[in-house]
Design an enzyme around this catalytic site. Sequence first.
Site, PDB file in Angstrom:
ATOM      1  N   VAL A 147      15.930  97.390  89.173  1.00  0.00           N
ATOM      2  CA  VAL A 147      16.942  96.329  89.198  1.00  0.00           C
ATOM      3  C   VAL A 147      16.742  95.433  90.419  1.00  0.00           C
ATOM      4  O   VAL A 147      16.860  94.214  90.331  1.00  0.00           O
ATOM      5  CB  VAL A 147      18.355  96.949  89.215  1.00  0.00           C
ATOM      6  CG1 VAL A 147      19.421  95.863  89.273  1.00  0.00           C
ATOM      7  CG2 VAL A 147      18.565  97.833  87.994  1.00  0.00           C
ATOM      8  N   GLU A 148      16.418  96.040  91.555  1.00  0.00           N
ATOM      9  CA  GLU A 148      16.317  95.288  92.804  1.00  0.00           C
ATOM     10  C   GLU A 148      15.050  94.434  92.873  1.00  0.00           C
ATOM     11  O   GLU A 148      15.110  93.256  93.210  1.00  0.00           O
ATOM     12  CB  GLU A 148      16.342  96.261  93.991  1.00  0.00           C
ATOM     13  CG  GLU A 148      17.713  96.834  94.303  1.00  0.00           C
ATOM     14  CD  GLU A 148      18.627  95.813  94.943  1.00  0.00           C
ATOM     15  OE1 GLU A 148      18.137  94.745  95.358  1.00  0.00           O
ATOM     16  OE2 GLU A 148      19.838  96.074  95.022  1.00  0.00           O
ATOM     17  N   SER A 149      13.901  95.041  92.606  1.00  0.00           N
ATOM     18  CA  SER A 149      12.629  94.359  92.879  1.00  0.00           C
ATOM     19  C   SER A 149      11.612  94.497  91.756  1.00  0.00           C
ATOM     20  O   SER A 149      10.471  94.081  91.941  1.00  0.00           O
ATOM     21  CB  SER A 149      12.015  94.941  94.164  1.00  0.00           C
ATOM     22  OG  SER A 149      11.735  96.325  93.982  1.00  0.00           O
ATOM     23  N   TYR A 252      25.299  94.078  87.914  1.00  0.00           N
ATOM     24  CA  TYR A 252      24.402  94.988  88.624  1.00  0.00           C
ATOM     25  C   TYR A 252      24.386  96.390  88.020  1.00  0.00           C
ATOM     26  O   TYR A 252      23.336  96.907  87.621  1.00  0.00           O
ATOM     27  CB  TYR A 252      24.838  95.041  90.096  1.00  0.00           C
ATOM     28  CG  TYR A 252      23.866  95.687  91.039  1.00  0.00           C
ATOM     29  CD1 TYR A 252      22.666  95.074  91.364  1.00  0.00           C
ATOM     30  CD2 TYR A 252      24.157  96.902  91.645  1.00  0.00           C
ATOM     31  CE1 TYR A 252      21.781  95.653  92.264  1.00  0.00           C
ATOM     32  CE2 TYR A 252      23.286  97.488  92.543  1.00  0.00           C
ATOM     33  CZ  TYR A 252      22.098  96.858  92.842  1.00  0.00           C
ATOM     34  OH  TYR A 252      21.222  97.438  93.726  1.00  0.00           O
TER      35      TYR A 252
END
Length: 767
Positions: A147-149, A252
Amino acid sequence: MTPRIAFAIAFSLACGAAASDEATGQGFTPLLQPPPGRNGASGSAADPALQIGTAGALPVIELVAPSALPEPIDLTSEPEELYQRLRQGFAMPNINNALVLHHQQWYLNHPESLRRMVERSSRYLHHIVEEIEKRGMPMELALLPMVESAYNPTAYSRSHASGLWQFVPATGKQYKLEQNWWADGRRDIVASTAAALEYLQYIYELHGDWHLALASYNWGEGAVGRAISKNAAQGLPCDYLSLKMPEETRQYVPKLQALKNIFSNPNILANLNLRGVPNRPYFATVTNTANIDVKLAAELAGMPLKEFVALNPAHNRPVIKSETPMVIPADRVDTFISNLEAHEGSEKPLSSWQPYTLRAGEKLEEVAPRFGMTLANLRAVNGINGRIRVSAGQTLLVAAQEGAEVADLAALPEQPLAAETQRIAETAPRLPKVEPTPVVTTRTHTVSKGETLPGLAQRYGMTLAELKQMNKLRADRLAPGLRLTVVVADPAGKAPASSQRTALAEVDSKTAARTEPATVATTRTHTVAKGETLRVIAQRYDMTLAELKQINKLRADQVNAGTRLAVAAPEAGSKPTAAVQRTTLAEVDNKAAAPRAEPAAATRMHTVAKGETLFSVAQRYGMSMSELKQVNRLRADQVNAGTRLAVAAPEPASKPASPARNRTDVAELESRHGKATTESRQSLARSDAKAEAKPGKKGEALLEPNRQAARKPAKLAQYTIRRGDTLVSIAKQFKVEKDDLLRWNRLQPNDIKAGQTLTIQLVQNTY
């Protein structure tokens, strides 16, 4: 009609009736035997489909053998594939709404994106899973970098977040991820993973809910705390789905839930052609004592340069600084070490670059030809483009010898934006100047029996590499009587740059110089137990990690269980040395949000009442969430009413007034009258001293003499909370624990707000 004719008619009727009875009797015969099967064989007499009757042919029913029942899953066995291990460790509550379905469908409609993420994650996933399992955290967190990167360690966002876990510069520094001219720790796989899990553990203990912790990771714990307080004031639910939050934060957790749903289903993974990841370590770390070129390190490991950089993406320069751990594929560690030893034996340099500090008035056009470089080469090596200005005092990387090529930089990670590069260059500490060579004073030292190179280096304020280079030594062993050249302070009292250390390091080096001959003179053998690390073993025997590795000729930082190591003898006793005391105190004082390693010394049982949560039970008994779960071996965050839990004893309510209570009383006096009386302060200091003499937790008895010697009487301070402050930032600023701030001021984690005044107990260390 004559009697003869009447008799004939009656006889014929009787014969017809008999024939009819005979035909009907034939229909009863099959009822005593089973009908023929499909292939002519007789069926089973017990077939339930056989019913007595005269309706004609009986039905033929084929019986199919029942399918084999699924075998039970052995949760004690080690899965061969990481995704199975992930599924076994999923522990977060599921959410199911339109956003989850939307993101789940997006991922399924873009299988190429999923495949790229899975391929990139295969290098790092086993290490992350191991770290998560070690901390007892839910395995969903291993999917968070997707999800982040998208599992890209060089990802860089518009908000200047970088790395797998997308740390912004300030949070990275807070969790000791150094960002300087040499490297950016936010891109370091090992360091950033440890920092991210530590931060996630802290915000989970702050909120007691993983969804709120994830929202804090994305939005900030202060913002989430204010949203919770706002809902609570209006009588609204305070869970993740009920809070008002920015669109990115609202999306998120559903993204993570969508990925969890996909990786929970092996059939979906097979249909998407997502290959599994083997459940074995992909890499190990090796530390070298000298600078080494990135290109040469890849060659020594026998691997492509791009693959090496993918495992070591933190470096900004084509040189890896000495004493920096290098990440090497596990199956190439032996190859790397043997090739490195052969390269060092041939006396070839490990790096073709050296640092150079720009002098006043110098221009890049003048520096480049001096070191046999072109201007373009010099700019490329140092990440200088047209928008970045260089000034006097700035450190540059220049060729140590002709032949260093720009091609060496081809596979380095993409550098951040020009503004960010300039910020790092301006805020990073300057590297030691190499021109002109500093003038130092030397003397000769005669080696005594039992002395070692690391001990002498510490004694004279030198690094081990400097001492070996000055005396042209290749071996690490010293013979008694050998004369060595060492550096001493010059007559003016100015020590050379290499000898400048912190006050604590100076005290330790003096202590080591006095005690080392008696300690290292004899050795013994230690067999590595399961779970032990080199650092733990070194601390146990009052050695440095470098000493332990040199004595045993180790290059890697890992050691297998069963390995026999030579260690200093006798084994460290009940009286720890200054180095051990320093390490132990540092571990205690710096663990802001990390879980406690030991449960409470005394325990009691608590029966969970209806409406109680793990978080409320932990707070009631002065424990952290992770501590309570560890003591009771819990993985989930929910607990049912009636469950019996082991908790710290005695219950706080049954205790007499404690120093924490005294501190709270003083805080109330200060809030009412402006400041505490002198008597209150002195009474608080005396009660704190008594409390420190009677530690209440297992293992603190060993630390108490050090604390008593290291602390001065406590002082109280008043701090007014400013906008943007968090409990963590305030605790870091005053070097206290977050839990102490809450206890001293009778606060809940989400109660702080701008303008509020906090009472803080200041503890001054003598070190």
